[in-house]
Design a protein around this motif. Structure first.
Motif, short mmCIF file in Angstrom:
data_model
loop_
_atom_site.label_atom_id
_atom_site.label_comp_id
_atom_site.label_asym_id
_atom_site.label_seq_id
_atom_site.Cartn_x
_atom_site.Cartn_y
_atom_site.Cartn_z
N ILE A 24 3.66 -0.60 3.39
CA ILE A 24 4.90 0.13 2.76
C ILE A 24 4.59 0.77 1.48
N ALA A 26 6.59 2.49 -1.79
CA ALA A 26 8.01 3.13 -2.36
C ALA A 26 7.75 4.22 -3.41
N GLY A 27 7.75 3.89 -4.83
CA GLY A 27 7.10 4.62 -5.82
C GLY A 27 5.59 4.98 -5.92
N GLY A 28 4.77 4.14 -5.39
CA GLY A 28 3.38 4.34 -5.29
C GLY A 28 2.69 3.93 -6.69
N THR A 29 3.40 3.51 -7.58
CA THR A 29 2.69 3.19 -8.76
C THR A 29 1.88 2.05 -8.73
N ASP A 30 1.90 1.13 -7.85
CA ASP A 30 0.87 0.13 -7.87
C ASP A 30 0.19 0.37 -6.66
N PHE A 31 0.41 0.96 -5.78
CA PHE A 31 -0.51 1.40 -4.63
C PHE A 31 -1.22 2.40 -4.66
N THR A 103 9.78 1.36 -8.53
CA THR A 103 11.03 0.85 -8.17
C THR A 103 10.92 -0.74 -8.38
N ASN A 107 7.89 -3.76 -7.52
CA ASN A 107 7.63 -4.62 -8.56
C ASN A 107 7.40 -6.06 -8.03
N ASP A 116 7.28 -7.42 -14.89
CA ASP A 116 8.17 -7.53 -15.79
C ASP A 116 9.59 -7.76 -15.29
N VAL A 159 11.59 -4.91 2.65
CA VAL A 159 12.67 -5.52 1.61
C VAL A 159 13.68 -4.19 1.71
C1 LIG Z 1 0.43 3.11 -15.84
C2 LIG Z 1 1.10 1.98 -15.25
C3 LIG Z 1 1.81 1.25 -16.10
C4 LIG Z 1 2.50 0.06 -15.53
N1 LIG Z 1 3.03 -0.74 -16.46
C5 LIG Z 1 4.05 -1.95 -15.88
C6 LIG Z 1 4.42 -2.68 -16.96
O1 LIG Z 1 4.35 -2.63 -17.98
N2 LIG Z 1 5.25 -3.66 -16.14
C7 LIG Z 1 5.19 -3.98 -14.96
O2 LIG Z 1 5.68 -4.97 -14.42
N3 LIG Z 1 4.46 -3.07 -14.23
C8 LIG Z 1 3.90 -1.98 -14.55
N4 LIG Z 1 3.10 -1.06 -13.77
C9 LIG Z 1 3.44 -1.54 -12.09
C10 LIG Z 1 4.22 -0.64 -11.23
O3 LIG Z 1 4.66 0.61 -11.83
C11 LIG Z 1 5.59 -1.51 -10.98
O4 LIG Z 1 5.24 -2.85 -10.48
C12 LIG Z 1 6.66 -0.91 -10.20
O5 LIG Z 1 7.74 -1.32 -10.31
C13 LIG Z 1 6.14 -0.70 -8.74
O6 LIG Z 1 7.10 0.05 -8.01
P1 LIG Z 1 6.49 1.13 -6.81
O7 LIG Z 1 8.00 1.43 -6.19
O8 LIG Z 1 5.84 2.16 -7.54
O9 LIG Z 1 5.64 0.46 -5.95
P2 LIG Z 1 4.63 0.61 -4.92
O10 LIG Z 1 3.46 1.13 -5.55
O11 LIG Z 1 5.03 1.65 -3.94
O12 LIG Z 1 4.44 -0.67 -4.07
C14 LIG Z 1 3.92 -1.83 -4.63
C15 LIG Z 1 3.54 -3.04 -3.53
O13 LIG Z 1 4.92 -3.27 -2.95
C16 LIG Z 1 4.96 -3.30 -1.60
N5 LIG Z 1 6.30 -2.83 -1.33
C17 LIG Z 1 7.19 -1.72 -2.10
N6 LIG Z 1 8.23 -1.64 -1.65
C18 LIG Z 1 8.30 -2.57 -0.65
C19 LIG Z 1 9.71 -2.80 0.17
N7 LIG Z 1 10.54 -2.29 -0.06
N8 LIG Z 1 9.42 -3.84 1.02
C20 LIG Z 1 8.11 -4.23 1.25
N9 LIG Z 1 6.99 -3.99 0.43
C21 LIG Z 1 7.30 -3.05 -0.36
C22 LIG Z 1 3.81 -2.20 -1.33
O14 LIG Z 1 3.55 -2.04 0.08
C23 LIG Z 1 2.86 -2.47 -2.47
O15 LIG Z 1 2.29 -3.54 -1.93
C24 LIG Z 1 2.48 -0.13 -14.12
C25 LIG Z 1 1.99 0.91 -13.44
C26 LIG Z 1 1.13 1.90 -13.91
C27 LIG Z 1 0.54 2.88 -12.95
#
Ligand SMILES: Cc1cc2nc3c(=O)[nH]c(=O)nc-3n(C[C@H](O)[C@H](O)[C@H](O)COP(=O)(O)OP(=O)(O)OC[C@H]3O[C@@H](n4cnc5c(N)ncnc54)[C@H](O)[C@@H]3O)c2cc1C
Length: 280
Positions: A24, A26-31, A103, A107, A116, A159
């Motif tokens: 899955i 979502a925003g892709g910022t961890d993926f 998202t 997170n 966080d 989720v």
């Molecule tokens: C430069 C940078 C700085 C950052 N700083 C911080 C920070 O200060 N604090 C912090 O906490 N994080 C930080 N992050 C991490 C990240 O941005 C956050 O954790 C963000 O909230 C992840 O959300 P996303 O939608 O991008 O997740 P994604 O990358 O899309 O997904 C993350 C994980 O969750 C799973 N997933 C996503 N959505 C669902 C769903 N609905 N159901 C089931 N599984 C799901 C995915 O499969 C993947 O394993 C940072 C990242 C970067 C690149």
């Protein structure tokens, strides 16, 4: 590259998850950062096109934050003081670009010890809504995040929201993060609290959580019990002593030693509560 699915309805997404193993996104910022320099081989389910998954709904007894709600959406929403801690956490997740894409559910699903959002949501007593073709399951966040990068989700579950119960009385939240610099930094320690006040100005309910000091952020039940009944003011941090932090199990890493983290957590939790007490 593997399969890339971007459905527009929840039903199609859940059927796809039921039929095959999908990662899955979502925003892709961890993926995406986790795959830098590698070919993308995962079969992906991009959930961003699904109608109705984004936004915050106020219902009779709770608030429902949909799975594709971003940190910026949270910051831009008119929410009661209960959510002030979550908003402060939202402001600390990376910079504006990350907050626009990342998202809250991503997170918690990524389950980093330094996420966080997790202590902020633990202090809100949040639960996680999981959907599959078989039905809906609601799991308390404390039982959902199992460890470093481990969550209680079956492969066919998505989720779909986090759910925050409404407090019985007046309540406010707060969040504080300590990093090696002020902004754009991974936490060394972060803490979040929610306090509910009774009519006489005493603490009816307190929830305090600390992150980055154990594999999963932890609530501090002994401190919460000692806070209950205390008159709320700008000095409630004095209730905190080292024994209250006994549930934490920090590690040494590049950001700080375990010993430093425990000392820092004590200071952060005291300051957090003093500030929250003075706001109520
Ligand atoms: C430069 C940078 C700085 C950052 N700083 C911080 C920070 O200060 N604090 C912090 O906490 N994080 C930080 N992050 C991490 C990240 O941005 C956050 O954790 C963000 O909230 C992840 O959300 P996303 O939608 O991008 O997740 P994604 O990358 O899309 O997904 C993350 C994980 O969750 C799973 N997933 C996503 N959505 C669902 C769903 N609905 N159901 C089931 N599984 C799901 C995915 O499969 C993947 O394993 C940072 C990242 C970067 C690149």
């Amino acid at each position: 590259m593997g399969l890339y699915l971007r459905p527009t309805t929840l039903e199609v997404a859940l059927d796809a998850l039921h039929a095959r193993a999908l990662t899955i996104v979502a925003g892709g910022t961890d993926f995406y950062p986790a795959r830098v320099g590698q070919p993308l081989t995962d079969d992906v389910l991009d959930i961003q096109g699904i109608a109705g998954l984004r936004g915050i709904q106020e219902r009779a007894i709770d608030f429902r934050i949909g799975a594709t709600t971003t940190w910026t959406d949270i910051l831009d929403s008119a929410l009661p003081p209960l959510f002030d801690g979550l908003k402060l956490a939202a402001r600390e997740v990376g910079g504006a670009q990350i907050q626009n894409a990342g998202t809250i559910c991503g997170n918690i699903c990524n389950a980093s010890p330094a996420a966080d959002g997790v202590p902020a949501l633990l202090a809100l007593d949040a639960s996680v809504e999981l959907c599959s073709a078989a039905g809906v399951e609601i799991v308390p966040l404390a039982e959902f995040v199992l460890g470093n990068r481990r969550i209680r989700r079956l492969p066919h579950q998505l989720v779909t929201a986090v759910i925050v119960p409404k407090p019985a009385g007046r309540a406010a939240g707060h969040f504080m993060k300590l990093g090696a610099r002020r902004y754009l930094v991974i936490s060394i320690v972060m803490a979040a609290a929610t306090i509910e006040v009774d009519r006489s100005g005493g603490i009816a309910e307190a929830r305090v959580a600390v992150g980055a000091c154990s594999p999963v952020a932890r609530r501090l039940p002994a401190l919460e019990a000692d806070l209950r009944g205390t008159k709320v003011d700008g000095r409630i941090g004095r209730v905190v002593d080292a024994a209250h932090l006994g549930v934490l199990a920090p590690i040494d890493d590049v950001r700080g030693s375990a010993e430093y983290r425990v000392d820092a957590a004590l200071v952060v939790v005291r300051r957090l509560l003093d500030e929250l007490g003075s706001l109520l």
